[in-house]
Design an enzyme around this catalytic site. Structure first.
Site, PDB file in Angstrom:
ATOM      1  CB  SER A  19      42.656  37.831  28.300  1.00  0.00           C
ATOM      2  OG  SER A  19      43.968  37.735  28.180  1.00  0.00           O
ATOM      3  CE  LYS A  70      46.814  35.050  37.777  1.00  0.00           C
ATOM      4  NZ  LYS A  70      47.439  36.290  37.970  1.00  0.00           N
ATOM      5  N   GLY A 129      44.054  46.896  49.370  1.00  0.00           N
ATOM      6  CA  GLY A 129      43.615  45.338  48.934  1.00  0.00           C
ATOM      7  C   GLY A 129      44.469  44.437  49.513  1.00  0.00           C
TER       8      GLY A 129
HETATM    9  P1  NAP Z   1      41.225  39.408  44.210  1.00  0.00           P
HETATM   10  O1  NAP Z   1      42.173  38.462  44.458  1.00  0.00           O
HETATM   11  O2  NAP Z   1      39.849  39.292  44.023  1.00  0.00           O
HETATM   12  O3  NAP Z   1      41.395  40.736  45.334  1.00  0.00           O
HETATM   13  C1  NAP Z   1      41.017  41.817  45.315  1.00  0.00           C
HETATM   14  C2  NAP Z   1      41.161  42.729  46.573  1.00  0.00           C
HETATM   15  O4  NAP Z   1      40.528  44.008  46.574  1.00  0.00           O
HETATM   16  C3  NAP Z   1      40.565  41.879  47.675  1.00  0.00           C
HETATM   17  O5  NAP Z   1      41.166  42.364  48.995  1.00  0.00           O
HETATM   18  C4  NAP Z   1      39.032  42.568  47.741  1.00  0.00           C
HETATM   19  O6  NAP Z   1      38.663  42.366  49.220  1.00  0.00           O
HETATM   20  C5  NAP Z   1      39.493  44.035  47.450  1.00  0.00           C
HETATM   21  N1  NAP Z   1      38.212  44.911  46.926  1.00  0.00           N
HETATM   22  C6  NAP Z   1      37.222  44.181  46.115  1.00  0.00           C
HETATM   23  N2  NAP Z   1      36.315  45.061  45.735  1.00  0.00           N
HETATM   24  C7  NAP Z   1      36.588  46.045  46.931  1.00  0.00           C
HETATM   25  C8  NAP Z   1      35.705  47.327  46.875  1.00  0.00           C
HETATM   26  N3  NAP Z   1      34.648  47.524  46.196  1.00  0.00           N
HETATM   27  N4  NAP Z   1      36.219  48.188  47.736  1.00  0.00           N
HETATM   28  C9  NAP Z   1      37.314  47.814  48.548  1.00  0.00           C
HETATM   29  N5  NAP Z   1      38.009  46.616  48.319  1.00  0.00           N
HETATM   30  C10 NAP Z   1      37.522  45.812  47.316  1.00  0.00           C
HETATM   31  O7  NAP Z   1      41.764  40.212  42.750  1.00  0.00           O
HETATM   32  P2  NAP Z   1      43.337  40.211  42.305  1.00  0.00           P
HETATM   33  O8  NAP Z   1      43.789  39.157  41.527  1.00  0.00           O
HETATM   34  O9  NAP Z   1      44.390  40.419  43.530  1.00  0.00           O
HETATM   35  O10 NAP Z   1      43.282  41.434  41.246  1.00  0.00           O
HETATM   36  C11 NAP Z   1      43.048  42.762  41.681  1.00  0.00           C
HETATM   37  C12 NAP Z   1      43.114  43.952  40.656  1.00  0.00           C
HETATM   38  O11 NAP Z   1      44.410  43.822  40.131  1.00  0.00           O
HETATM   39  C13 NAP Z   1      42.022  43.741  39.283  1.00  0.00           C
HETATM   40  O12 NAP Z   1      41.597  44.801  38.893  1.00  0.00           O
HETATM   41  C14 NAP Z   1      43.074  43.003  38.355  1.00  0.00           C
HETATM   42  O13 NAP Z   1      42.775  43.364  37.115  1.00  0.00           O
HETATM   43  C15 NAP Z   1      44.341  43.613  38.582  1.00  0.00           C
HETATM   44  N6  NAP Z   1      45.465  43.006  38.078  1.00  0.00           N
HETATM   45  C16 NAP Z   1      46.260  43.822  37.381  1.00  0.00           C
HETATM   46  C17 NAP Z   1      47.483  43.008  36.822  1.00  0.00           C
HETATM   47  C18 NAP Z   1      48.273  43.774  35.733  1.00  0.00           C
HETATM   48  O14 NAP Z   1      48.965  42.942  35.370  1.00  0.00           O
HETATM   49  N7  NAP Z   1      48.312  44.961  35.760  1.00  0.00           N
HETATM   50  C19 NAP Z   1      48.050  42.010  37.380  1.00  0.00           C
HETATM   51  C20 NAP Z   1      47.030  41.338  38.279  1.00  0.00           C
HETATM   52  C21 NAP Z   1      45.817  41.979  38.928  1.00  0.00           C
HETATM   53  P3  NAP Z   1      37.645  41.293  49.481  1.00  0.00           P
HETATM   54  O15 NAP Z   1      38.239  40.042  49.764  1.00  0.00           O
HETATM   55  O16 NAP Z   1      36.888  41.777  50.862  1.00  0.00           O
HETATM   56  O17 NAP Z   1      36.583  41.094  48.452  1.00  0.00           O
END
Ligand code: NAP
Length: 289
Positions: A19, A70, A129
């Site tokens: 983090s 969360k 996503g």
């Molecule tokens: P999450 O709940 O695991 O959701 C990820 C999504 O992406 C799901 O729909 C997943 O599909 C899909 N996915 C995963 N691997 C994939 C692949 N290889 N090809 C296509 N789709 C794929 O994760 P999250 O919490 O939403 O976070 C997602 C991203 O956002 C992370 O990289 C995180 O670091 C970033 N983020 C950034 C911030 C910021 O402040 N900048 C804040 C929050 C999150 P499945 O369900 O099929 O696995």
């Protein structure tokens, strides 16, 4: 200086060692001159309740909550803000006057921050996503008055769930990534937001650096803004590819900083820190890493 009077704010998750929040939050706390520090506490699932209840009894002023807790912290909080209830996700807690946890979610405000000045009212958007971050992004796009949202994902069940949740608030449709209609949508989109982790520094499969593969992006043109939630690396392969096509690009660092500023304001009952204090701390850290 840390003394016997110093209190703390903690990040609770598993894992937490990657983090960047301690870097930016400690820079902000130092700027404010508060006798507070920010630390990361890794916590096992079976210990979550014990840890959160114990932290209420000591000099802990607030918490950030990250993956995978969360949703799990909901039943450990006595007050939950409307935005956290709607998103079904909590990322920030503070102790209320009864020494119980009061919860909110600052991700929507964080997401909106870099878009606020861009006059994107009544525009068309795509979200890639359908996981946790997609919920905050969709709520942010609704708040910004986008006219349509198309969510493209490989996961049919979470896609259906999202459409069911937000369908009454905006014109929203869900598509699987191999749907033929995706190309037209990409060509027309004003904003495309990547919420998949594809392109993160830890992604092992280097051939798959653009979400859904390079062919998926063939109809992208320069009028679209590309916003990638990933902040490490910055820029991601997607942002480099889009910039070459002439698109405006936004990386995830601004969202990270902006949600952190909002959390800090929640813990300190409204104190504000200039954006650049946290942003510069992160950029320096990432440059020297
Ligand atoms: P999450 O709940 O695991 O959701 C990820 C999504 O992406 C799901 O729909 C997943 O599909 C899909 N996915 C995963 N691997 C994939 C692949 N290889 N090809 C296509 N789709 C794929 O994760 P999250 O919490 O939403 O976070 C997602 C991203 O956002 C992370 O990289 C995180 O670091 C970033 N983020 C950034 C911030 C910021 O402040 N900048 C804040 C929050 C999150 P499945 O369900 O099929 O696995």
């Amino acid at each position: 200086m840390i003394s016997s009077k110093t209190s703390f704010i903690a990040l609770i998750g598993n894992p937490v060692s990657h983090s960047l929040s301690p870097i930016m939050q400690n820079a902000a706390l130092q700027y404010l001159g508060l006798d507070l520090i920010y630390i990361a506490i890794p916590c096992k699932d079976k210990d979550l309740e014990l840890v959160l209840n114990s932290l209420k009894k000591i000099n802990c002023k607030g918490l950030n909550i990250t993956i995978p807790y969360k949703e799990k912290v909901f039943n450990l909080c006595s007050e939950i803000s409307p935005v956290a209830s709607k998103l079904k996700a909590i990322n920030t807690l503070k102790l209320n006057s009864e020494k119980e946890w009061s919860a909110t979610n600052t991700d929507v405000e964080g997401f909106i921050y870099p878009l606020k000045t861009l006059k994107l009212i009544k525009k068309e958007s795509i979200v890639l996503g359908s996981g946790g971050a997609a919920r905050s992004v969709i709520q942010g796009l609704i708040n910004l008055n986008f006219s349509t949202i198309s969510v493209i994902s490989r996961n049919k069940s979470s896609l259906d769930e999202l459409i069911k949740n937000f369908g009454s608030q905006i014109e929203i449709q869900g598509l699987l990534n191999n749907d033929n209609r995706a190309q037209n949508l990409i060509e027309e989109a004003d904003l495309i937001v990547n919420t998949t982790p594809v392109g993160m520094e830890t992604t092992k499969n280097k051939e798959n650096l653009l979400p859904f593969g390079e062919n998926f992006w063939r109809s992208l043109n320069s009028k679209s803004i590309i916003y990638d939630l990933i902040y490490n690396p910055a820029p991601t392969s997607l942002l480099k590819f889009s910039a070459k096509k002439g698109c405006k690009t936004i990386d995830g660092l601004q969202m990270l900083v902006a949600q952190g500023l909002k959390s800090l304001s929640f813990w300190t009952d409204g104190l504000e820190v200039p954006f650049h204090i946290m942003n510069d701390a992160l950029k320096n850290y990432l440059k020297n890493k």
